[in-house]
Structure formats: structure tokens, C-alpha cells
Enzyme design. Structure first.
Site, PDB file in Angstrom:
ATOM      1  N   ASN A  20       8.003  -5.760  -1.214  1.00 12.99           N
ATOM      2  CA  ASN A  20       7.866  -4.914  -0.336  1.00 12.99           C
ATOM      3  C   ASN A  20       6.467  -4.534   0.149  1.00 12.99           C
ATOM      4  OD1 ASN A  20       7.791  -2.617   1.227  1.00 12.99           O
ATOM      5  ND2 ASN A  20       8.975  -1.260  -0.414  1.00 12.99           N
ATOM      6  N   ARG A  39       5.579  10.787  -2.442  1.00 14.14           N
ATOM      7  CA  ARG A  39       5.312  10.537  -1.099  1.00 14.14           C
ATOM      8  C   ARG A  39       6.706  10.664  -0.199  1.00 14.14           C
ATOM      9  NH1 ARG A  39       4.663   4.251   1.290  1.00 14.14           N
ATOM     10  NH2 ARG A  39       4.401   4.815   3.377  1.00 14.14           N
ATOM     11  N   ARG A  57      13.758   3.685  12.348  1.00 15.77           N
ATOM     12  CA  ARG A  57      12.334   4.570  12.353  1.00 15.77           C
ATOM     13  C   ARG A  57      11.496   4.179  13.381  1.00 15.77           C
ATOM     14  NH1 ARG A  57       9.823   4.511   6.604  1.00 15.77           N
ATOM     15  NH2 ARG A  57       8.775   6.210   7.530  1.00 15.77           N
ATOM     16  N   TYR A  76      11.622   8.044   0.795  1.00 17.82           N
ATOM     17  CA  TYR A  76      11.559   7.007  -0.045  1.00 17.82           C
ATOM     18  C   TYR A  76      11.986   7.508  -1.205  1.00 17.82           C
ATOM     19  CZ  TYR A  76       8.183   5.574   3.582  1.00 17.82           C
ATOM     20  OH  TYR A  76       7.543   4.826   4.529  1.00 17.82           O
ATOM     21  N   ALA A 107       3.277  -0.905   4.638  1.00 18.59           N
ATOM     22  CA  ALA A 107       2.773  -1.161   5.822  1.00 18.59           C
ATOM     23  C   ALA A 107       2.182  -2.532   6.612  1.00 18.59           C
ATOM     24  CB  ALA A 107       1.584  -0.069   6.109  1.00 18.59           C
ATOM     25  N   HIS A 164      12.572  -3.109   1.716  1.00 18.26           N
ATOM     26  CA  HIS A 164      12.193  -1.746   2.065  1.00 18.26           C
ATOM     27  C   HIS A 164      13.135  -0.954   1.573  1.00 18.26           C
ATOM     28  CE1 HIS A 164       9.361  -3.758   4.717  1.00 18.26           C
ATOM     29  NE2 HIS A 164      10.241  -4.509   5.203  1.00 18.26           N
ATOM     30  N   GLU A 183      12.385 -10.104   1.039  1.00 19.78           N
ATOM     31  CA  GLU A 183      11.575  -8.876   1.868  1.00 19.78           C
ATOM     32  C   GLU A 183      12.377  -7.694   1.488  1.00 19.78           C
ATOM     33  OE1 GLU A 183      10.574  -9.237   5.907  1.00 19.78           O
ATOM     34  OE2 GLU A 183      10.205  -6.996   6.233  1.00 19.78           O
ATOM     35  N   PRO A 192       0.879  -1.219  -0.023  1.00 22.56           N
ATOM     36  CA  PRO A 192       0.152  -0.031   0.060  1.00 22.56           C
ATOM     37  C   PRO A 192       0.906   1.107  -0.095  1.00 22.56           C
ATOM     38  CG  PRO A 192      -0.096  -1.175   2.010  1.00 22.56           C
ATOM     39  CD  PRO A 192       0.586  -1.866   1.125  1.00 22.56           C
ATOM     40  N   ASN A 193       0.257   2.249  -0.608  1.00 22.04           N
ATOM     41  CA  ASN A 193       0.830   3.570  -0.686  1.00 22.04           C
ATOM     42  C   ASN A 193       2.003   3.673  -1.505  1.00 22.04           C
ATOM     43  OD1 ASN A 193      -1.105   4.634   1.091  1.00 22.04           O
ATOM     44  ND2 ASN A 193      -0.156   3.693   2.475  1.00 22.04           N
TER      45      ASN A 193
HETATM   46  C1  DQA Z   1       8.457   0.612   3.589  1.00 25.10           C
HETATM   47  C2  DQA Z   1       8.464   0.805   5.023  1.00 25.10           C
HETATM   48  C3  DQA Z   1       7.244   0.548   5.797  1.00 25.10           C
HETATM   49  O1  DQA Z   1       7.302   0.644   7.309  1.00 25.10           O
HETATM   50  C4  DQA Z   1       6.128   1.689   5.412  1.00 25.10           C
HETATM   51  O2  DQA Z   1       4.898   1.418   5.845  1.00 25.10           O
HETATM   52  C5  DQA Z   1       6.063   1.848   3.907  1.00 25.10           C
HETATM   53  C6  DQA Z   1       7.232   1.577   3.104  1.00 25.10           C
HETATM   54  C7  DQA Z   1       9.768   1.160   2.612  1.00 25.10           C
HETATM   55  O3  DQA Z   1       9.618   0.399   1.715  1.00 25.10           O
HETATM   56  O4  DQA Z   1      10.697   1.721   3.345  1.00 25.10           O
HETATM   57  O5  DQA Z   1       4.902   1.895   3.274  1.00 25.10           O
HETATM   58  O6  DQA Z   1       8.028  -0.654   3.275  1.00 25.10           O
END
Ligand code: DQA
Length: 146
Positions: free
Chosen positions: A73, A17, A106, A22, A76, A99, A97, A9-10
Site C-alpha cells: 500500500n 486517521r 475520491r 480508513y 500517497a 488501498h 497494489e 506514509p501515514n
Molecule cells: C490509500 C489511498 C491513498 O490515496 C492515500 O494517500 C493513503 C491511503 C488507501 O489505503 O486508501 O494514504 O493508499
């Protein structure tokens, strides 16, 4: 070699964003760059992004007979989703996985992952370059498991 690249998501908002966290690349920048590297290495890459947990779980299950490995990825959902973890366990494929940010520097809620225990490895903190590292690692894993 068939690899799934899944974005949670997002991440469709990448580029706009919180670029200080990011980066400035869009999701399409990342996907098209990875597709290019994948094709150079004779890898078939299927990309997917969704904001809903169920759609991600369904996509993973729907690709059980196609995929050899999963780069994800979970965004959240990393920190909340038993459903995505179970979908990954169910298909029984190697998982990486990833990120963009270093989640360990964080908020504390980002430091627990439901996915890490079932992943072969975790890449975080290298921004978009992390996807190149993940693809390289997945190719190596799949080559050595042949
Ligand atoms: C994320 C890190 C997560 O904590 C966050 O909710 C994201 C992006 C990252 O790519 O750094 O949406 O996965």
C-alpha cells in the site's frame, strides 16, 4: 514462500486517521492478523512501514534476494513516486497494489497510480479485508508460478 508487506506514509496512524475512510483497525491489528494467516499457510511475511520514499525504495532493494512477492500500500506515494515504481521494477517480483479506500470514488489526484502498470493486480475499497484478499492472491500467484 517469502512475501513483503509494505505500508507507505501515514499508515502508522491507522485507527486514528480518518476512520470513516480508513476504518478503525490499527496497522498492528492488520499486520498481526496477516502474520497469523501467513503462518497458517506456511508463508514467511516481512512487514515494513515508513513515511519516506527513500526508505521504502531501499527496503524493496534490500530484499531482492529474500522476497518472492510484494504486497504494497504505497499510500500517497502511489500517486507521485517514480522511485518506488522503479524499485519494484528493479527487483522483478510479482507486486499487488492495495488501498483501504476505493481511490476511484475520491479526489481526482488519487485516480492515477504510478504503481498499477507494473502490478499484477490492484485491490481497493475493501478496507482491512483487502489485505486478506491480497495475501490469498499472492499465494496463488506464487504457487502457480512454481
Ligand atoms: C490509500 C489511498 C491513498 O490515496 C492515500 O494517500 C493513503 C491511503 C488507501 O489505503 O486508501 O494514504 O493508499
Amino acid at each position: 514462500m517469502n512475501i513483503l508487506l509494505i505500508h507507505g506514509p501515514n499508515l502508522q496512524l491507522l485507527g486514528r486517521r480518518q476512520p470513516e475512510i480508513y476504518g478503525s483497525q490499527t496497522l498492528e491489528d492488520i499486520n498481526s492478523h496477516l502474520r497469523e494467516i501467513a503462518s497458517q499457510r506456511s508463508v514467511d511475511l516481512k512487514t515494513f512501514q515508513d513515511n519516506s520514499e527513500g526508505a521504502i525504495a531501499s527496503f524493496i532493494g534490500d530484499n531482492i534476494d529474500w522476497a518472492d512477492g510484494v504486497i504494497i500500500n504505497p499510500a500517497a506515494y502511489t500517486h507521485t513516486s517514480v522511485a518506488i515504481r522503479d524499485a519494484l521494477s528493479a527487483v522483478n517480483l510479482p507486486v499487488i497494489e492495495i488501498h483501504l479506500s476505493n481511490v476511484h470514488t475520491r479526489e481526482s489526484f488519487r485516480q492515477h497510480s504510478y504503481i498499477s502498470p507494473i502490478a499484477v493486480g490492484v485491490i481497493c475499497g475493501f478496507g482491512a479485508h483487502g489485505y486478506d484478499l491480497a495475501l490469498d492472491a499472492m499465494i496463488q500467484i506464487l504457487q502457480t508460478s512454481d
